[in-house]
Enzyme design. Sequence first.
Site, PDB file in Angstrom:
ATOM      1  N   LYS A  47      -8.450  -8.042 -11.012  1.00 34.56           N
ATOM      2  CA  LYS A  47      -9.858  -7.850 -10.746  1.00 34.56           C
ATOM      3  C   LYS A  47     -10.313  -6.627 -11.524  1.00 34.56           C
ATOM      4  O   LYS A  47      -9.495  -5.765 -11.872  1.00 34.56           O
ATOM      5  CB  LYS A  47     -10.129  -7.734  -9.259  1.00 34.56           C
ATOM      6  CG  LYS A  47      -9.307  -6.709  -8.509  1.00 34.56           C
ATOM      7  CD  LYS A  47      -9.550  -6.863  -7.016  1.00 34.56           C
ATOM      8  CE  LYS A  47      -8.856  -5.803  -6.201  1.00 34.56           C
ATOM      9  NZ  LYS A  47      -7.509  -6.190  -5.737  1.00 34.56           N
ATOM     10  N   ASP A  88     -12.872   1.628  -6.968  1.00 40.42           N
ATOM     11  CA  ASP A  88     -11.832   2.218  -6.120  1.00 40.42           C
ATOM     12  C   ASP A  88     -10.849   3.060  -6.942  1.00 40.42           C
ATOM     13  O   ASP A  88     -11.055   3.265  -8.147  1.00 40.42           O
ATOM     14  CB  ASP A  88     -11.087   1.122  -5.342  1.00 40.42           C
ATOM     15  CG  ASP A  88     -10.165   0.298  -6.222  1.00 40.42           C
ATOM     16  OD1 ASP A  88     -10.443   0.185  -7.428  1.00 40.42           O
ATOM     17  OD2 ASP A  88      -9.158  -0.237  -5.708  1.00 40.42           O
ATOM     18  N   ASP A  92     -10.046  -1.432  -9.929  1.00 39.80           N
ATOM     19  CA  ASP A  92     -10.160  -2.893  -9.925  1.00 39.80           C
ATOM     20  C   ASP A  92     -11.200  -3.409  -8.920  1.00 39.80           C
ATOM     21  O   ASP A  92     -11.598  -4.568  -8.989  1.00 39.80           O
ATOM     22  CB  ASP A  92      -8.792  -3.580  -9.733  1.00 39.80           C
ATOM     23  CG  ASP A  92      -8.052  -3.111  -8.501  1.00 39.80           C
ATOM     24  OD1 ASP A  92      -8.569  -2.219  -7.794  1.00 39.80           O
ATOM     25  OD2 ASP A  92      -6.944  -3.625  -8.238  1.00 39.80           O
ATOM     26  N   ARG A  93     -11.664  -2.562  -8.001  1.00 43.74           N
ATOM     27  CA  ARG A  93     -12.694  -3.012  -7.054  1.00 43.74           C
ATOM     28  C   ARG A  93     -14.069  -2.504  -7.448  1.00 43.74           C
ATOM     29  O   ARG A  93     -14.174  -1.494  -8.142  1.00 43.74           O
ATOM     30  CB  ARG A  93     -12.407  -2.471  -5.664  1.00 43.74           C
ATOM     31  CG  ARG A  93     -11.131  -2.965  -5.081  1.00 43.74           C
ATOM     32  CD  ARG A  93     -10.978  -2.434  -3.680  1.00 43.74           C
ATOM     33  NE  ARG A  93      -9.752  -2.955  -3.106  1.00 43.74           N
ATOM     34  CZ  ARG A  93      -9.550  -3.147  -1.818  1.00 43.74           C
ATOM     35  NH1 ARG A  93     -10.499  -2.831  -0.953  1.00 43.74           N
ATOM     36  NH2 ARG A  93      -8.409  -3.621  -1.380  1.00 43.74           N
ATOM     37  N   ASP A 150      -7.928   2.705  -8.409  1.00 46.00           N
ATOM     38  CA  ASP A 150      -7.359   2.230  -9.668  1.00 46.00           C
ATOM     39  C   ASP A 150      -8.327   1.371 -10.478  1.00 46.00           C
ATOM     40  O   ASP A 150      -7.917   0.708 -11.440  1.00 46.00           O
ATOM     41  CB  ASP A 150      -6.041   1.479  -9.414  1.00 46.00           C
ATOM     42  CG  ASP A 150      -6.225   0.243  -8.556  1.00 46.00           C
ATOM     43  OD1 ASP A 150      -7.181   0.195  -7.764  1.00 46.00           O
ATOM     44  OD2 ASP A 150      -5.407  -0.694  -8.678  1.00 46.00           O
ATOM     45  N   SER A 195      -4.022   2.182  -5.074  1.00 50.74           N
ATOM     46  CA  SER A 195      -5.353   1.575  -5.126  1.00 50.74           C
ATOM     47  C   SER A 195      -6.401   2.281  -4.278  1.00 50.74           C
ATOM     48  O   SER A 195      -6.709   3.428  -4.528  1.00 50.74           O
ATOM     49  CB  SER A 195      -5.221   0.107  -4.735  1.00 50.74           C
ATOM     50  OG  SER A 195      -6.399  -0.563  -5.048  1.00 50.74           O
ATOM     51  N   HIS A 196      -6.904   1.612  -3.259  1.00 55.27           N
ATOM     52  CA  HIS A 196      -7.996   2.174  -2.464  1.00 55.27           C
ATOM     53  C   HIS A 196      -7.498   3.111  -1.352  1.00 55.27           C
ATOM     54  O   HIS A 196      -8.302   3.619  -0.575  1.00 55.27           O
ATOM     55  CB  HIS A 196      -8.824   1.048  -1.852  1.00 55.27           C
ATOM     56  CG  HIS A 196      -8.005   0.159  -0.948  1.00 55.27           C
ATOM     57  ND1 HIS A 196      -7.100  -0.744  -1.443  1.00 55.27           N
ATOM     58  CD2 HIS A 196      -7.938   0.076   0.389  1.00 55.27           C
ATOM     59  CE1 HIS A 196      -6.526  -1.362  -0.440  1.00 55.27           C
ATOM     60  NE2 HIS A 196      -7.015  -0.885   0.696  1.00 55.27           N
TER      61      HIS A 196
HETATM   62  C1  VG1 Z   1      -6.427  -5.883   0.467  1.00 51.61           C
HETATM   63  C2  VG1 Z   1      -7.522  -6.908   0.265  1.00 51.61           C
HETATM   64  C3  VG1 Z   1      -7.097  -7.938  -0.771  1.00 51.61           C
HETATM   65  C4  VG1 Z   1      -6.733  -7.217  -2.073  1.00 51.61           C
HETATM   66  C5  VG1 Z   1      -5.663  -6.173  -1.797  1.00 51.61           C
HETATM   67  C6  VG1 Z   1      -5.335  -5.356  -3.020  1.00 51.61           C
HETATM   68  O1  VG1 Z   1      -5.266  -6.510   0.972  1.00 51.61           O
HETATM   69  O2  VG1 Z   1      -7.850  -7.533   1.473  1.00 51.61           O
HETATM   70  O3  VG1 Z   1      -8.130  -8.864  -0.959  1.00 51.61           O
HETATM   71  O4  VG1 Z   1      -6.248  -8.136  -3.028  1.00 51.61           O
HETATM   72  O5  VG1 Z   1      -6.108  -5.273  -0.784  1.00 51.61           O
HETATM   73  O6  VG1 Z   1      -6.460  -4.690  -3.509  1.00 51.61           O
HETATM   74  P1  VG1 Z   1      -4.885  -6.468   2.549  1.00 51.61           P
HETATM   75  O7  VG1 Z   1      -3.563  -7.166   2.641  1.00 51.61           O
HETATM   76  O8  VG1 Z   1      -4.874  -5.028   2.940  1.00 51.61           O
HETATM   77  O9  VG1 Z   1      -5.994  -7.190   3.251  1.00 51.61           O
HETATM   78  V1  VG1 Z   1      -6.257  -3.272  -4.372  1.00 51.61           V
HETATM   79  O10 VG1 Z   1      -7.716  -2.818  -4.971  1.00 51.61           O
HETATM   80  O11 VG1 Z   1      -5.659  -2.289  -3.104  1.00 51.61           O
HETATM   81  O12 VG1 Z   1      -5.083  -3.565  -5.445  1.00 51.61           O
HETATM   82 CO    CO Z   2      -7.578  -1.341  -6.336  1.00 48.25          CO
END
Ligand code: VG1
Ligand code: CO
Length: 545
Positions: A378, A279, A283-284, A281, A115-116
């Site tokens: 998302k 981001d 979704d953000r 993947d 992801s990010h």
């Molecule tokens: C973070 C965010 C959370 C989100 C998750 C996955 O998790 O706070 O809201 O759902 O990333 O997003 P954490 O546990 O690091 O706070 V993604 O775009 O990385 O799938």
């Molecule tokens: Co993501």
Amino acid sequence: MDRLKNIKIEKPFNDQKPGTSGLRKSSLEFQKPHYLEIFIESVLLQIDNLEGSTLIIGGDGRYGNNKAIKKIIQICAAHNVGKIIITKDGILSTPAASNLIRKRKALLGIILSASHNPGGVDGDFGIKVNTSNGGPAPEKLTSQIYRCSQSLLDYKFYDYPVPDFKDEGSFKIKDMFVEIIDGVQEYVTLMEKIFDLDQIQDYLQNHFSIVFDAMNAVTGPYAKELFVNKIGLSEKCLMNSTPLPDFGKLHPDPNLTYADKLADLLLNKRLFDFGAACDGDGDRNMILGQSCFVNPSDSLAVITANTNLIPGYKNAMSGVARSMPTSMAVDCVAKALNIPCYETPTGWKFFGNLLDSDKITICGEESFGTGSNHVREKDGLWAVLFWLQILAAKKCSVMDLMNHHWSKFGRNYYSRHDYEAIPSDIANHIYDNLESLLPKLKNERFSNSLVLEADNFSYQDPIDKSISTNQGLRIILENNARIILRLSGTGTKGSTLRLYFEKSSLLNGRIDLNPQVALKDLITSLDDLLNISALTKMNHPTVIT
Ligand code: VG1
Ligand code: CO
């Protein structure tokens, strides 16, 4: 030669616990012999009726993406999976994967993404597992997968070279059919069903300039199809739109720190009316107007307040949900619309049952995530189109829209402070310290306010009644103010401490303050209580949202 192999390993892996969203480790760790294979085997062993079923596999294109797809195909063939759908070059955003799982009635989706998190040889790799509703695997399943991986000493493998997948087409491996499709088209068709792209086109071609930053990650091809081929804008509206294995060294996290070039174009140089980024993947989303950053919690509230402007949601709102640390801005809108508003733990998986049972239509998180019942993830580009449709319908600027929203519903000043990749012992010390102080804080005064509640958030799913504990430490103050502290479940280095601050404007009615100023007393009081800057030896958080 027998191609069907049962490969044995000497020692089980004990560190394959999925976090907030899938398993994430450094690319290096994922390259350990059998590491990825054992995790995939642990996943497949938990799935009933796998033989003959259909699976969707794709990823955000980061380093290791296609090699992983090939290995997963070989393992699936050994398990007698019926059909695998993959995409050209293995490129598939998380929301597009969710859509495909639903449309093609797949039993499972495997999304290769951290992801990010940054990518590349020295970056991170990850695996997200989604079930047949298109959403992230629920906690029960991820726990089973983890438990299995801790003692698993072998996996099945079909030793046959998997062809490349640069073009649409198909091939067979053992008895398994592999279809290669274009990962972009079906997603764009879905967007055309939800939004009136002609209305957006009119507004963008004549009145309103936009720029979209794909951060060299998965959304580039999707944005090109939508904004250039469908809406007819010039390619100049796209930044960093070619997916690269290392994201061109960008950290594909759309916030003011890591999407700083985009932020500079909108907030300082004021060169565009609207800017957005997604981001790794897809979704953000981050939404920016000229001289105006939209906090994701406010974005969720604005989207909820304006569903009637979007063809896909006209008169169709059942309810909304937000993750616990997300600001209560959306609660104010839900109240005005007279629809229920649910509060869930952090992580999209907790919205799944609410969406499936039609208790909610829209949901979101403070971490730049917004979505709806159109998929079970998302969805970054969906949120961008949603904003553009609102602006096209109202013919106003982002700043005007925000001011109008706050005057109508009040403003929830909100900010998240991240202390990224700090030593785990320090992060745990700060967390444990606050947890032990909570019982003493309740009914006392803190930061000049009465503490109404001080606890560790737990949640009971209203549908399957499952209980999730330890979901974040909360100090709930009078007048709708809150402080929340969590440890991240997505990082791969040390620990990341997240602090969330919120205060409602209703007291003094002002809606034009800088959130860091409006929240200063809460920020300072928490630092006095927990000694965060001294313990972390950091004067500032790594990221402020
Ligand atoms: C973070 C965010 C959370 C989100 C998750 C996955 O998790 O706070 O809201 O759902 O990333 O997003 P954490 O546990 O690091 O706070 V993604 O775009 O990385 O799938
Ligand atoms: Co993501």
